[in-house]
Design a protein around this motif. Structure first.
Motif, PDB file in Angstrom:
ATOM      1  N   GLU A 122      12.817 -20.542  28.736  1.00 54.84           N
ATOM      2  CA  GLU A 122      12.412 -21.828  29.117  1.00 54.84           C
ATOM      3  C   GLU A 122      13.418 -22.763  29.767  1.00 54.84           C
ATOM      4  OE1 GLU A 122      11.010 -26.172  26.835  1.00 54.84           O
ATOM      5  OE2 GLU A 122      11.581 -24.461  25.531  1.00 54.84           O
ATOM      6  N   GLU A 123      13.211 -23.397  31.012  1.00 53.76           N
ATOM      7  CA  GLU A 123      14.163 -24.236  31.703  1.00 53.76           C
ATOM      8  C   GLU A 123      13.689 -25.706  31.109  1.00 53.76           C
ATOM      9  OE1 GLU A 123      14.878 -23.961  35.691  1.00 53.76           O
ATOM     10  OE2 GLU A 123      14.801 -21.787  35.633  1.00 53.76           O
ATOM     11  N   ALA A 124      14.995 -26.384  31.006  1.00 56.44           N
ATOM     12  CA  ALA A 124      14.862 -27.706  30.559  1.00 56.44           C
ATOM     13  C   ALA A 124      16.085 -28.584  31.324  1.00 56.44           C
ATOM     14  CB  ALA A 124      15.429 -27.815  29.034  1.00 56.44           C
ATOM     15  N   ASP A 125      15.768 -29.867  31.328  1.00 58.28           N
ATOM     16  CA  ASP A 125      16.580 -31.003  31.948  1.00 58.28           C
ATOM     17  C   ASP A 125      16.148 -32.323  30.975  1.00 58.28           C
ATOM     18  OD1 ASP A 125      14.136 -32.167  32.576  1.00 58.28           O
ATOM     19  OD2 ASP A 125      14.247 -31.976  34.706  1.00 58.28           O
ATOM     20  N   GLY A 126      16.910 -33.216  31.383  1.00 57.75           N
ATOM     21  CA  GLY A 126      16.979 -34.536  30.441  1.00 57.75           C
ATOM     22  C   GLY A 126      17.295 -34.229  29.230  1.00 57.75           C
ATOM     23  N   LEU A 127      16.665 -35.038  28.255  1.00 58.95           N
ATOM     24  CA  LEU A 127      16.748 -35.000  26.793  1.00 58.95           C
ATOM     25  C   LEU A 127      16.813 -33.709  26.273  1.00 58.95           C
ATOM     26  CD1 LEU A 127      17.591 -36.614  24.341  1.00 58.95           C
ATOM     27  CD2 LEU A 127      15.386 -37.165  23.923  1.00 58.95           C
ATOM     28  N   LEU A 128      15.893 -32.848  26.613  1.00 53.71           N
ATOM     29  CA  LEU A 128      15.668 -31.610  26.014  1.00 53.71           C
ATOM     30  C   LEU A 128      16.632 -30.582  26.419  1.00 53.71           C
ATOM     31  CD1 LEU A 128      13.834 -29.475  24.770  1.00 53.71           C
ATOM     32  CD2 LEU A 128      12.760 -29.040  26.976  1.00 53.71           C
ATOM     33  N   ALA A 129      17.412 -30.823  27.666  1.00 54.17           N
ATOM     34  CA  ALA A 129      18.473 -30.031  28.079  1.00 54.17           C
ATOM     35  C   ALA A 129      19.663 -30.405  27.121  1.00 54.17           C
ATOM     36  CB  ALA A 129      18.829 -29.948  29.358  1.00 54.17           C
ATOM     37  N   ILE A 130      19.909 -31.703  26.813  1.00 55.28           N
ATOM     38  CA  ILE A 130      20.971 -32.156  25.985  1.00 55.28           C
ATOM     39  C   ILE A 130      20.977 -31.474  24.404  1.00 55.28           C
ATOM     40  CG2 ILE A 130      22.047 -34.254  24.773  1.00 55.28           C
ATOM     41  CD1 ILE A 130      22.814 -33.967  27.840  1.00 55.28           C
ATOM     42  N   CYS A 131      19.516 -31.703  24.173  1.00 55.33           N
ATOM     43  CA  CYS A 131      19.372 -31.213  22.755  1.00 55.33           C
ATOM     44  C   CYS A 131      19.656 -29.785  22.528  1.00 55.33           C
ATOM     45  CB  CYS A 131      18.257 -31.753  22.311  1.00 55.33           C
ATOM     46  SG  CYS A 131      17.720 -33.436  22.040  1.00 55.33           S
ATOM     47  N   LEU A 132      19.027 -28.878  23.529  1.00 52.50           N
ATOM     48  CA  LEU A 132      19.251 -27.721  23.468  1.00 52.50           C
ATOM     49  C   LEU A 132      20.681 -27.180  23.207  1.00 52.50           C
ATOM     50  CD1 LEU A 132      16.318 -26.378  25.638  1.00 52.50           C
ATOM     51  CD2 LEU A 132      16.740 -25.824  23.142  1.00 52.50           C
ATOM     52  N   GLN A 133      21.454 -27.645  24.289  1.00 59.72           N
ATOM     53  CA  GLN A 133      22.917 -27.344  24.295  1.00 59.72           C
ATOM     54  C   GLN A 133      23.728 -28.035  23.059  1.00 59.72           C
ATOM     55  OE1 GLN A 133      24.546 -28.084  28.380  1.00 59.72           O
ATOM     56  NE2 GLN A 133      22.680 -29.258  28.565  1.00 59.72           N
ATOM     57  N   ASN A 149      17.009 -17.648  17.568  1.00 63.18           N
ATOM     58  CA  ASN A 149      18.049 -16.916  18.344  1.00 63.18           C
ATOM     59  C   ASN A 149      18.209 -17.478  19.714  1.00 63.18           C
ATOM     60  OD1 ASN A 149      18.453 -15.316  15.923  1.00 63.18           O
ATOM     61  ND2 ASN A 149      16.515 -13.872  16.707  1.00 63.18           N
ATOM     62  N   PRO A 150      18.100 -18.643  20.014  1.00 62.80           N
ATOM     63  CA  PRO A 150      18.315 -19.253  21.218  1.00 62.80           C
ATOM     64  C   PRO A 150      19.802 -18.997  21.903  1.00 62.80           C
ATOM     65  CG  PRO A 150      18.631 -20.994  19.773  1.00 62.80           C
ATOM     66  CD  PRO A 150      18.311 -19.871  18.852  1.00 62.80           C
ATOM     67  N   ARG A 151      19.689 -18.819  23.236  1.00 59.18           N
ATOM     68  CA  ARG A 151      20.981 -18.681  23.749  1.00 59.18           C
ATOM     69  C   ARG A 151      20.720 -19.148  25.366  1.00 59.18           C
ATOM     70  NH1 ARG A 151      18.287 -14.230  24.076  1.00 59.18           N
ATOM     71  NH2 ARG A 151      18.574 -12.477  26.002  1.00 59.18           N
ATOM     72  N   ILE A 152      21.886 -19.671  25.763  1.00 64.13           N
ATOM     73  CA  ILE A 152      21.817 -20.167  27.222  1.00 64.13           C
ATOM     74  C   ILE A 152      22.023 -19.376  28.076  1.00 64.13           C
ATOM     75  CG2 ILE A 152      22.748 -21.923  28.924  1.00 64.13           C
ATOM     76  CD1 ILE A 152      23.380 -23.745  26.415  1.00 64.13           C
ATOM     77  N   LEU A 153      20.947 -18.939  29.276  1.00 62.51           N
ATOM     78  CA  LEU A 153      21.177 -18.094  29.950  1.00 62.51           C
ATOM     79  C   LEU A 153      21.993 -18.534  31.408  1.00 62.51           C
ATOM     80  CD1 LEU A 153      17.686 -16.495  30.042  1.00 62.51           C
ATOM     81  CD2 LEU A 153      19.658 -15.491  29.074  1.00 62.51           C
ATOM     82  N   ARG A 187      27.401 -33.070  29.641  1.00 63.49           N
ATOM     83  CA  ARG A 187      26.821 -31.773  29.622  1.00 63.49           C
ATOM     84  C   ARG A 187      26.123 -31.368  30.886  1.00 63.49           C
ATOM     85  NH1 ARG A 187      26.882 -29.452  24.322  1.00 63.49           N
ATOM     86  NH2 ARG A 187      27.078 -30.909  22.737  1.00 63.49           N
ATOM     87  N   PRO A 188      25.926 -29.844  31.070  1.00 63.69           N
ATOM     88  CA  PRO A 188      25.162 -29.718  32.396  1.00 63.69           C
ATOM     89  C   PRO A 188      23.929 -30.478  32.131  1.00 63.69           C
ATOM     90  CG  PRO A 188      26.191 -27.789  31.489  1.00 63.69           C
ATOM     91  CD  PRO A 188      26.520 -28.773  30.514  1.00 63.69           C
ATOM     92  N   ALA A 189      23.239 -30.680  33.624  1.00 64.27           N
ATOM     93  CA  ALA A 189      22.221 -31.612  33.677  1.00 64.27           C
ATOM     94  C   ALA A 189      20.580 -30.610  33.221  1.00 64.27           C
ATOM     95  CB  ALA A 189      21.792 -32.213  34.958  1.00 64.27           C
ATOM     96  N   ARG A 190      20.918 -29.420  33.575  1.00 68.77           N
ATOM     97  CA  ARG A 190      19.880 -28.442  33.560  1.00 68.77           C
ATOM     98  C   ARG A 190      20.284 -26.983  32.963  1.00 68.77           C
ATOM     99  NH1 ARG A 190      19.701 -29.773  38.406  1.00 68.77           N
ATOM    100  NH2 ARG A 190      19.761 -27.575  39.238  1.00 68.77           N
ATOM    101  N   VAL A 191      19.399 -26.411  32.107  1.00 75.05           N
ATOM    102  CA  VAL A 191      19.463 -25.278  31.569  1.00 75.05           C
ATOM    103  C   VAL A 191      18.373 -24.290  31.595  1.00 75.05           C
ATOM    104  CG1 VAL A 191      21.602 -26.081  30.096  1.00 75.05           C
ATOM    105  CG2 VAL A 191      19.301 -26.152  29.110  1.00 75.05           C
ATOM    106  N   ARG A 192      18.769 -23.014  31.425  1.00 72.04           N
ATOM    107  CA  ARG A 192      17.638 -22.089  31.244  1.00 72.04           C
ATOM    108  C   ARG A 192      18.232 -21.431  29.782  1.00 72.04           C
ATOM    109  NH1 ARG A 192      18.132 -18.694  35.186  1.00 72.04           N
ATOM    110  NH2 ARG A 192      16.903 -20.282  36.569  1.00 72.04           N
TER     111      ARG A 192
END
Length: 163
Positions: free
Chosen positions: A121-132, A74-78, A103-108
């Motif tokens: 979780e806060e993410a940047d780089g490849l993790l942020a891309i993959c999550l989005q 149940n992930p969602r971008i905050l 895409r945005p560079a960082r996400v929570r």
């Protein structure tokens, strides 16, 4: 667990929003194992339950260079940063073609664990891309919808030629 068949573009189920996971049980754990085995067999780094035709908000990531599997229920971008980054993306549902997406560079991200615990979780780089990318899929947004019409049409033609 067995490798499952992956829906292929342009299957309309790839554009349907996924329903929240409500049962945190052995079936969910088995689905995570199926997703992981299927993703590895497809040489992917991320996969969602909808890729298997299961409309549940579940994604599994295994990023290169990391020795861990990440499971997001149940992930969602905050929040997402105003700063952006470009990255080459593709999909296990559209193998063999890639294109650059901004895409945005960082996400929570807020999500639940396999046992239902709430986390952020806060993410940047490849993790942020993959999550989005995967959260888009869970929201019924197939990755090529992030491309301009011209790039999307060219990519679809390339994919159809190789299929």
């Amino acid at each position: 667990m067995p490798v499952q068949p992956i829906l292929r573009f342009p299957d309309p189920r790839l554009r349907l929003p996924a329903a929240p996971v409500t049962a945190f049980d052995t079936h969910l754990a088995a689905l995570v194992r199926d997703l992981l085995d299927t993703m590895r067999a497809a040489s992917g780094i991320g996969i969602t339950a909808p890729h298997l035709g299961i409309a549940k908000r579940l994604t599994v990531l295994e990023l290169p260079g990391e020795n861990r599997v990440r499971v997001y229920v149940n992930p969602r971008i905050l929040w997402s940063s105003e700063e952006s980054q470009q990255h080459t993306e593709g999909s296990v549902s559209m193998p063999g073609v890639t294109e650059t997406i901004e895409r945005p560079a960082r996400v929570r991200v807020a999500f639940q664990t396999l046992n239902g615990a709430e986390e952020t979780e806060e993410a940047d780089g490849l993790l942020a891309i993959c999550l989005q990318h995967e959260i888009d899929q869970l929201d019924g947004i197939f990755w090529i919808q992030r491309l301009s019409r011209l790039k999307r049409e060219r990519l679809i033609k390339r994919f159809q030629k190789q299929s």
